[in-house]
Design a protein around this motif. Structure first.
Motif, PDB file in Angstrom:
ATOM      1  N   PRO A 198      -2.837  10.783   7.810  1.00  0.00           N
ATOM      2  CA  PRO A 198      -3.930  10.081   7.145  1.00  0.00           C
ATOM      3  C   PRO A 198      -4.373  10.790   5.871  1.00  0.00           C
ATOM      4  O   PRO A 198      -4.390  12.013   5.794  1.00  0.00           O
ATOM      5  CB  PRO A 198      -5.044  10.095   8.200  1.00  0.00           C
ATOM      6  N   VAL A 199      -4.748  10.018   4.864  1.00  0.00           N
ATOM      7  CA  VAL A 199      -5.226  10.578   3.595  1.00  0.00           C
ATOM      8  C   VAL A 199      -6.743  10.650   3.648  1.00  0.00           C
ATOM      9  O   VAL A 199      -7.407   9.690   4.069  1.00  0.00           O
ATOM     10  CB  VAL A 199      -4.767   9.684   2.422  1.00  0.00           C
ATOM     11  N   SER A 200      -7.287  11.774   3.246  1.00  0.00           N
ATOM     12  CA  SER A 200      -8.738  11.910   3.259  1.00  0.00           C
ATOM     13  C   SER A 200      -9.364  11.018   2.200  1.00  0.00           C
ATOM     14  O   SER A 200      -8.703  10.604   1.241  1.00  0.00           O
ATOM     15  CB  SER A 200      -9.130  13.372   2.986  1.00  0.00           C
ATOM     16  N   ARG A 201     -10.646  10.713   2.383  1.00  0.00           N
ATOM     17  CA  ARG A 201     -11.358   9.888   1.410  1.00  0.00           C
ATOM     18  C   ARG A 201     -11.343  10.557   0.040  1.00  0.00           C
ATOM     19  O   ARG A 201     -11.200   9.879  -0.989  1.00  0.00           O
ATOM     20  CB  ARG A 201     -12.791   9.671   1.875  1.00  0.00           C
ATOM     21  N   ARG A 202     -11.440  11.876   0.043  1.00  0.00           N
ATOM     22  CA  ARG A 202     -11.434  12.601  -1.235  1.00  0.00           C
ATOM     23  C   ARG A 202     -10.101  12.437  -1.944  1.00  0.00           C
ATOM     24  O   ARG A 202     -10.054  12.173  -3.156  1.00  0.00           O
ATOM     25  CB  ARG A 202     -11.718  14.085  -0.970  1.00  0.00           C
TER      26      ARG A 202
END
Length: 336
Positions: A2-6
């Motif tokens: 998963p890719v972080s929101r940042r």
């Protein structure tokens, strides 16, 4: 992983119009991959939440670099599966930018992207009003002509059909000359998929009496009757029957429908073979019910075998619309 929101926001920042082309390409590749993952996991909407929609829309238009067209279009199509995102895409100014891509002289790939996005957006009732008001309908009608590829014609017809669900848009579609162009696409030279979306568009237009007369005038009824036959796919039969049901609502077109030999194939669509095809039965009973309001046609309908077919529709679980149509038709043909 998963890719972080940042990290997602960093990708979106790299899409800006002032960013270097290489950065934009890399960011778009990342977003396409993430959008595919979101499609596989319904309920996720992180890309839109990161503010990507306005940035992606800014990249659309006649000035969009050729190597960015496909990933921008693909990302918007994937995140556009969510109705709220469709509204957001339109609110960000996508429609006029897509119309720029439909102008004569635009690359074929740009046409494909614009039409795919418009077809998706037109399925949203709120956005369909925006598209119609933006002047999209006349250029879409132009794309129905013989100068367009079959795929372009299909997407244009599909989009016009979705827009025509709205009554105001339907009036604009008819006024723009869509009916004769659509009728031409019903013939045997068109693919089953093109016939399907074309008949769907005509079905939404046919409920209007003036449009019904125009559809009949341009010769739609004979090819529609042909499309009811066993050589057509179920969705083609369903939509052809829907057009005839709309046309049969108007007394002036009933004679033409019956004279074209529509009654026997419509009765065939009531048979056991179509017991699972609820919408085919709904449209066929609707068309026959309108025709049966004229006594001579009620007799023809009964003679074509409608009564035993209608008896099969007495089983529990029949669609409410089919049941209502059946009651009208049964009364006219003497079953009740």
């Amino acid at each position: 992983m998963p890719v972080s929101r940042r990290d997602l926001r960093k990708l979106v920042c790299k899409l800006g119009v002032d960013a270097r082309r290489g950065e934009q390409r890399s960011a778009l590749a990342g977003l396409v991959g993430l959008a595919v993952e979101e499609e596989r996991n319904p309920g996720t909407n992180a890309i839109a939440g990161a503010g990507a929609i306005p940035v992606l829309v800014q990249l659309l238009g006649s000035g969009m670099a050729a190597d960015l067209q496909a990933p921008v279009g693909t990302t918007l199509l994937l995140i556009g599966r969510i109705a709220d995102n469709q509204v957001a895409i339109a609110a960000a100014g996508a429609v006029p930018r897509l119309l720029q891509l439909l102008r004569p002289g635009s690359p074929a790939a740009a046409h494909e992207i614009a039409l795919s996005l418009l077809a998706m957006l037109a399925g949203n009732a709120e956005v369909a009003v925006i598209i119609g008001s933006a002047g999209a309908i006349p250029p879409l009608v132009q794309l129905l002509g013989p100068g367009s590829s079959a795929d372009i014609q299909k997407k244009a017809a599909e989009t016009l059909g979705s827009l025509a669900v709205n009554a105001e848009n339907a009036a604009i579609v008819a006024a723009a000359g869509a009916i004769p162009a659509l009728v031409q696409l019903l013939g045997p030279g068109s693919s089953a998929l093109l016939q399907e979306v074309t008949a769907r568009a005509l079905a939404y237009l046919a409920s209007n009496a003036e449009n019904a007369a125009t559809i009949a005038f341009w010769g739609a009824i004979p090819p529609l009757v042909q499309l009811l036959g066993p050589g057509s796919k179920a969705l083609v039969q369903q939509n052809a029957a829907a057009v005839l049901a709309g046309l049969a609502m108007h007394a002036d077109t009933r004679v033409a429908i019956a004279s074209a030999g529509a009654i026997p194939p419509l009765v065939q669509l009531l048979g056991a073979r179509f017991s699972a095809e609820v919408f085919i039965q709904e449209n066929a009973t609707g068309a026959l019910g309108c025709l049966a309001s004229m006594p001579e046609y009620a007799t023809m309908i009964a003679a074509a075998g409608a009564i035993p077919a209608l008896e099969q529709l007495l089983v529990p679980g029949v669609n409410a619309k089919v049941k209502k149509n059946k009651q009208v038709l049964s009364a006219a043909t003497g079953l009740d």
